[in-house]
Design a protein around this motif. Structure first.
Motif, PDB file in Angstrom:
ATOM      1  N   ARG A  56       0.746  -1.215   0.007  1.00 22.81           N
ATOM      2  CA  ARG A  56      -0.098  -0.016  -0.021  1.00 22.81           C
ATOM      3  C   ARG A  56       1.043   1.154   0.016  1.00 22.81           C
ATOM      4  NH1 ARG A  56      -5.588  -0.377   1.280  1.00 22.81           N
ATOM      5  NH2 ARG A  56      -6.011  -2.819   1.570  1.00 22.81           N
ATOM      6  N   ALA A  57       0.185   2.180  -0.478  1.00 25.28           N
ATOM      7  CA  ALA A  57       0.885   3.588  -0.594  1.00 25.28           C
ATOM      8  C   ALA A  57      -0.073   4.735  -0.261  1.00 25.28           C
ATOM      9  CB  ALA A  57       1.542   3.672  -1.786  1.00 25.28           C
ATOM     10  N   ILE A  58       0.546   5.621   0.405  1.00 28.36           N
ATOM     11  CA  ILE A  58      -0.191   7.067   0.692  1.00 28.36           C
ATOM     12  C   ILE A  58       0.172   7.981  -0.330  1.00 28.36           C
ATOM     13  CG2 ILE A  58      -0.278   9.059   2.048  1.00 28.36           C
ATOM     14  CD1 ILE A  58      -0.115   7.352   4.636  1.00 28.36           C
ATOM     15  N   VAL A  59      -0.937   8.426  -1.291  1.00 25.77           N
ATOM     16  CA  VAL A  59      -0.655   9.309  -2.332  1.00 25.77           C
ATOM     17  C   VAL A  59      -1.435  10.690  -1.769  1.00 25.77           C
ATOM     18  CG1 VAL A  59      -1.028   9.475  -4.686  1.00 25.77           C
ATOM     19  CG2 VAL A  59      -1.044   7.182  -3.775  1.00 25.77           C
ATOM     20  N   GLU A  60      -0.399  11.520  -2.135  1.00 22.29           N
ATOM     21  CA  GLU A  60      -1.160  13.137  -1.699  1.00 22.29           C
ATOM     22  C   GLU A  60      -2.099  13.470  -2.427  1.00 22.29           C
ATOM     23  OE1 GLU A  60       1.812  16.107  -3.206  1.00 22.29           O
ATOM     24  OE2 GLU A  60       1.419  17.130  -1.264  1.00 22.29           O
ATOM     25  N   GLY A  61      -3.303  13.785  -1.479  1.00 17.69           N
ATOM     26  CA  GLY A  61      -4.344  14.242  -1.977  1.00 17.69           C
ATOM     27  C   GLY A  61      -5.508  13.252  -2.416  1.00 17.69           C
ATOM     28  N   VAL A  62      -5.350  11.837  -2.214  1.00 16.26           N
ATOM     29  CA  VAL A  62      -6.028  11.021  -2.415  1.00 16.26           C
ATOM     30  C   VAL A  62      -6.446   9.810  -1.612  1.00 16.26           C
ATOM     31  CG1 VAL A  62      -5.783   8.751  -3.853  1.00 16.26           C
ATOM     32  CG2 VAL A  62      -5.114  10.836  -4.784  1.00 16.26           C
ATOM     33  N   ASN A  63      -7.499   9.489  -1.644  1.00 17.59           N
ATOM     34  CA  ASN A  63      -8.577   8.705  -0.536  1.00 17.59           C
ATOM     35  C   ASN A  63      -8.289   9.297   0.789  1.00 17.59           C
ATOM     36  OD1 ASN A  63      -9.604   6.452  -0.061  1.00 17.59           O
ATOM     37  ND2 ASN A  63      -7.538   5.274   0.529  1.00 17.59           N
ATOM     38  N   PHE A  64      -8.925  10.519   0.968  1.00 14.22           N
ATOM     39  CA  PHE A  64      -9.154  11.046   1.970  1.00 14.22           C
ATOM     40  C   PHE A  64     -10.185  10.511   2.849  1.00 14.22           C
ATOM     41  CE2 PHE A  64      -6.904  14.877   0.425  1.00 14.22           C
ATOM     42  CZ  PHE A  64      -6.329  15.253   1.573  1.00 14.22           C
ATOM     43  N   ILE A  65      -9.684  10.288   4.123  1.00  9.09           N
ATOM     44  CA  ILE A  65     -10.616   9.765   5.126  1.00  9.09           C
ATOM     45  C   ILE A  65     -10.921  10.828   6.027  1.00  9.09           C
ATOM     46  CG2 ILE A  65     -10.464   7.244   4.771  1.00  9.09           C
ATOM     47  CD1 ILE A  65      -8.523   7.362   7.350  1.00  9.09           C
ATOM     48  N   GLU A  72      -9.004  15.344   8.369  1.00 13.07           N
ATOM     49  CA  GLU A  72      -8.972  14.784   7.055  1.00 13.07           C
ATOM     50  C   GLU A  72      -7.328  14.187   6.835  1.00 13.07           C
ATOM     51  OE1 GLU A  72     -10.887  15.839   3.598  1.00 13.07           O
ATOM     52  OE2 GLU A  72     -12.743  16.162   4.695  1.00 13.07           O
ATOM     53  N   LYS A  73      -7.358  13.022   6.257  1.00 11.97           N
ATOM     54  CA  LYS A  73      -5.966  12.544   6.060  1.00 11.97           C
ATOM     55  C   LYS A  73      -6.010  11.375   5.172  1.00 11.97           C
ATOM     56  CE  LYS A  73      -2.917  10.768   9.840  1.00 11.97           C
ATOM     57  NZ  LYS A  73      -2.530   9.520   9.398  1.00 11.97           N
ATOM     58  N   GLU A  74      -5.098  11.386   4.508  1.00 10.25           N
ATOM     59  CA  GLU A  74      -4.901  10.375   3.222  1.00 10.25           C
ATOM     60  C   GLU A  74      -4.605   9.054   3.950  1.00 10.25           C
ATOM     61  OE1 GLU A  74      -2.817  13.031   3.430  1.00 10.25           O
ATOM     62  OE2 GLU A  74      -2.431  13.903   0.955  1.00 10.25           O
ATOM     63  N   ALA A  75      -5.434   7.931   3.448  1.00 11.18           N
ATOM     64  CA  ALA A  75      -5.402   6.708   3.597  1.00 11.18           C
ATOM     65  C   ALA A  75      -4.853   5.919   2.716  1.00 11.18           C
ATOM     66  CB  ALA A  75      -6.759   6.052   3.921  1.00 11.18           C
ATOM     67  N   PRO A  76      -3.953   4.794   3.214  1.00 12.45           N
ATOM     68  CA  PRO A  76      -3.217   4.080   2.156  1.00 12.45           C
ATOM     69  C   PRO A  76      -4.010   3.551   1.048  1.00 12.45           C
ATOM     70  CG  PRO A  76      -2.674   3.556   4.592  1.00 12.45           C
ATOM     71  CD  PRO A  76      -3.934   4.235   4.511  1.00 12.45           C
ATOM     72  N   VAL A  77      -3.538   3.256  -0.195  1.00 20.54           N
ATOM     73  CA  VAL A  77      -4.057   3.083  -1.349  1.00 20.54           C
ATOM     74  C   VAL A  77      -3.534   1.596  -1.563  1.00 20.54           C
ATOM     75  CG1 VAL A  77      -5.023   3.408  -3.801  1.00 20.54           C
ATOM     76  CG2 VAL A  77      -4.749   5.223  -1.956  1.00 20.54           C
ATOM     77  N   HIS A  78      -4.026   0.684  -2.238  1.00 25.30           N
ATOM     78  CA  HIS A  78      -3.509  -0.540  -2.640  1.00 25.30           C
ATOM     79  C   HIS A  78      -2.768  -0.178  -3.931  1.00 25.30           C
ATOM     80  CE1 HIS A  78      -2.732  -4.754  -3.597  1.00 25.30           C
ATOM     81  NE2 HIS A  78      -2.737  -5.123  -2.500  1.00 25.30           N
ATOM     82  N   VAL A  79      -1.298  -0.743  -3.855  1.00 27.71           N
ATOM     83  CA  VAL A  79      -0.764  -0.525  -5.238  1.00 27.71           C
ATOM     84  C   VAL A  79      -1.527  -0.957  -6.642  1.00 27.71           C
ATOM     85  CG1 VAL A  79       1.486  -0.177  -4.146  1.00 27.71           C
ATOM     86  CG2 VAL A  79       0.879  -2.483  -4.857  1.00 27.71           C
TER      87      VAL A  79
END
Ligand SMILES: [Zn+2]
Length: 107
Positions: free
Chosen positions: A32-41, A58-65
């Motif tokens: 997983r990776a945290i991407v700036e501005g993406v997948n905010f929770i 609000e914080k970015e949550a990790p996204v599966h690669v």
């Protein structure tokens, strides 16, 4: 891991599909990776004696690669990467780089 910290990636699945962002952090063991501005929770924080106020952050949550594709800045499109070993060494290891399969640029 095909994604590294600092990479620009395109989101190819989920609510943020079509967005691009910079990889801020990679969790290689979880893929997983945290991407700036993406997948905010939204996360509720509790008020504590030490911390300031409670509330919602609000914080970015990790996204599966598997939902990410490396984005090539040169051809401005998502790309698959190839690996190439350059002549010479870097830090005692073979100097292996990733290159864009479309334009051949090092990414
Ligand atoms: Zn390219």
């Amino acid at each position: 891991m095909k994604i590294k910290k600092g990479d620009t990636v395109l989101i190819i699945a989920g609510d943020d599909r079509g967005k691009t962002g910079k990889v801020l952090k990679v969790f290689s063991e979880k893929n997983r990776a945290i991407v700036e501005g993406v997948n905010f929770i939204k996360r509720h924080t509790r008020q504590t004696q030490r911390a300031q106020k409670g509330g919602i952050i609000e914080k970015e949550a990790p996204v599966h690669v598997s939902n990410l594709m490396l984005y090539c800045p040169k051809c401005s499109s998502p790309t698959k990467v190839a690996h190439r070993v350059l002549a010479g060494e870097e830090g005692g290891k073979p100097n292996k780089v990733r290159i864009c399969r479309k334009c051949g640029e090092i990414v």
